[in-house]
Scaffold this active site. Sequence first.
Site, PDB file in Angstrom:
ATOM      1  N   LYS A  46       0.813  -1.223   0.000  1.00 32.88           N
ATOM      2  CA  LYS A  46       0.000   0.000   0.000  1.00 32.88           C
ATOM      3  C   LYS A  46       0.843   1.268   0.000  1.00 32.88           C
ATOM      4  CE  LYS A  46      -3.833  -1.934   2.649  1.00 32.88           C
ATOM      5  NZ  LYS A  46      -4.671  -1.749   3.801  1.00 32.88           N
ATOM      6  N   ASP A  94      -3.080   3.024  10.095  1.00 31.12           N
ATOM      7  CA  ASP A  94      -2.524   2.218  11.179  1.00 31.12           C
ATOM      8  C   ASP A  94      -1.320   1.430  10.679  1.00 31.12           C
ATOM      9  OD1 ASP A  94      -3.824   0.375   9.629  1.00 31.12           O
ATOM     10  OD2 ASP A  94      -5.077  -0.427  11.217  1.00 31.12           O
TER      11      ASP A  94
END
Length: 151
Positions: A46, A94
């Site tokens: 990501k 996160d």
Amino acid sequence: GPEESLRVRRVLNLEPTPLERLRLVQGLGDVYVKDESKRLGLQAFKVVGGAYAMLRFMCKRLALPMIEEHAALAGLQREYSARFGSTTFVTATDGNHGRGVAWAAKEFGQKAVVLMPKGSAQRRLQHVLDLGAQAEITDLNYDDTVAQAFQ
């Protein structure tokens, strides 16, 4: 789509992500996994989306079309810095997305603030800090941390 994916790889000078064949249960058939862990040396997945979004923002602010090749990146950075200095990009995450935003800010001469919800791993925070971003673990849940990032 495929054209946008190719543009991202050209601009960020990325090799295609390798597909790794998993050997699972006999008779299940072939299962392949894209191994994103080696992208940009960050050992995370990501990481590309934030970098590409940052470049798109910089081009848009300069009223330029999105750059098409890696060779145009240095010129974009110089022109953006000359006109605007640095911009602070803020995100809530996160983990891996924050690493990508921190990496991109460092690479593109910008600043990053990464807010992480309570319960985030200290090691993940340190990875973001090591890339030069301002980062903290909030005392908020994920949704409230996202809301704080929008303020």
